[in-house]
Design an enzyme around this catalytic site. Structure first.
Site, PDB file in Angstrom:
ATOM      1  N   PRO A   2       0.821  -1.210   0.000  1.00 37.76           N
ATOM      2  CA  PRO A   2       0.000   0.000   0.000  1.00 37.76           C
ATOM      3  C   PRO A   2       0.853   1.257   0.000  1.00 37.76           C
ATOM      4  O   PRO A   2       1.829   1.360   0.746  1.00 37.76           O
ATOM      5  CB  PRO A   2      -0.804  -0.127   1.303  1.00 37.76           C
ATOM      6  N   GLU A   3       0.474   2.200  -0.847  1.00 42.24           N
ATOM      7  CA  GLU A   3       1.186   3.460  -0.948  1.00 42.24           C
ATOM      8  C   GLU A   3       0.339   4.563  -0.317  1.00 42.24           C
ATOM      9  O   GLU A   3      -0.646   4.276   0.375  1.00 42.24           O
ATOM     10  CB  GLU A   3       1.526   3.745  -2.410  1.00 42.24           C
ATOM     11  N   ARG A 113       0.454 -12.639   5.537  1.00 41.99           N
ATOM     12  CA  ARG A 113       1.852 -13.091   5.446  1.00 41.99           C
ATOM     13  C   ARG A 113       2.759 -12.390   6.444  1.00 41.99           C
ATOM     14  O   ARG A 113       3.965 -12.630   6.476  1.00 41.99           O
ATOM     15  CB  ARG A 113       2.366 -12.876   4.018  1.00 41.99           C
TER      16      ARG A 113
END
Length: 274
Positions: A2-3, A113
């Site tokens: 995510p940016e 993860r």
């Protein structure tokens, strides 16, 4: 990962449910996501603390508490949500951090993860952390002149420079590809060779594209979800990212791809980005 637009969307979604609330019971399923704080210290300092504000810095969600700042970087598979009810078994399966609120609500950091990170910083640590990150591209104080000053001294490829969080906060691979295409700039061009006109154009396109992505709740290809559990929509507006081998939507040239600039996929148009 995510940016800026994705984390900004998450923060805007969860802020109304968190500001002013006090945290109750805290559980942490795994401590491999922690940086600079132990499980015991994190749980102790979070429990009973009041959430003063929820903001974003670069690609991080920042919860200001009575006891410090909880800094969450979601990573590729992380999500941060306020659940209004008890978690279903599939929701609880990958819940790493759970912080109970009142009225049956719960703040949950879920990470399949466990590629994200959690930090809990005091005021001095936060000041140092904040100072290590570059300017926010959507800040009114971030000017094209300031942007150009950061570029002139670098021999590195312009794409690599604008993704360096020390120079510019929050821009990652998706939006670097998109901004350079929109500005008509070769992503491999050394940053110091850009002209003042290039600085103005790229500055404007970075800001425009980031704002548009926020309006579309970010980009979802697989894992990213908003603070309400929905997918983003900006993937429908991408011009180059993820489109290697497809025709350019401006000139029709087949889009090229390379991994030589920064080890990640760079997609560009030979004709539009000469």
């Amino acid at each position: 990962m995510p940016e800026l637009p994705e984390v900004e969307t998450i923060v805007r979604d969860i802020r109304p449910s968190l500001v002013g609330r006090r945290i109750g019971k805290v559980t942490l399923s795994h401590d491999d996501v922690l940086r600079g704080v132990t499980r015991r210290s994190l749980v102790r300092r979070l429990k009973g603390s009041r959430i003063r504000s929820v903001t974003r810095r670069a690609k991080h969600a920042v919860l200001e508490l009575d006891t410090g700042r909880l800094v969450v970087q979601p990573g590729m598979t992380g999500s941060l949500m306020v659940h209004q009810r008890a978690l279903k078994p599939d929701e609880a399966k990958y819940a790493v951090l759970r912080a109970e609120l009142s009225r049956g609500q719960e703040l949950v950091y879920r990470d399949v993860r466990r590629l994200g990170t959690l930090l809990l910083l005091n005021a001095k640590q936060w000041a140092a952390y904040d100072a290590s990150i570059g300017p926010e591209p959507l800040s009114p104080d971030f000017t094209a002149e300031q942007f150009g000053d950061a570029l002139r001294g670098s021999r590195q490829a312009i794409k690599k420079v604008i993704m360096d969080q020390r120079h510019l906060a929050g821009v990652g691979n998706i939006y670097a590809n998109e901004a350079l295409f929109a500005a008509g700039i070769d992503p491999s061009k050394p940053a110091r060779l850009l002209t003042p006109e290039d600085h103005v154009k790229l500055h404007a396109e970075i800001r425009r594209i980031l704002a548009a992505a926020i309006d579309s709740n970010g980009t979802t290809f697989r894992d990213y979800r908003t603070g309400t559990g929905e997918a983003g929509n900006f993937q429908l507006e991408l011009q180059v990212y993820g489109r290697e081998g497809e025709p350019c939507r401006v000139c029709g040239t087949r889009l090229a791809g390379t991994h030589t600039i920064d080890g990640r996929t760079t997609v560009f148009c030979h004709r539009c980005q000469r």
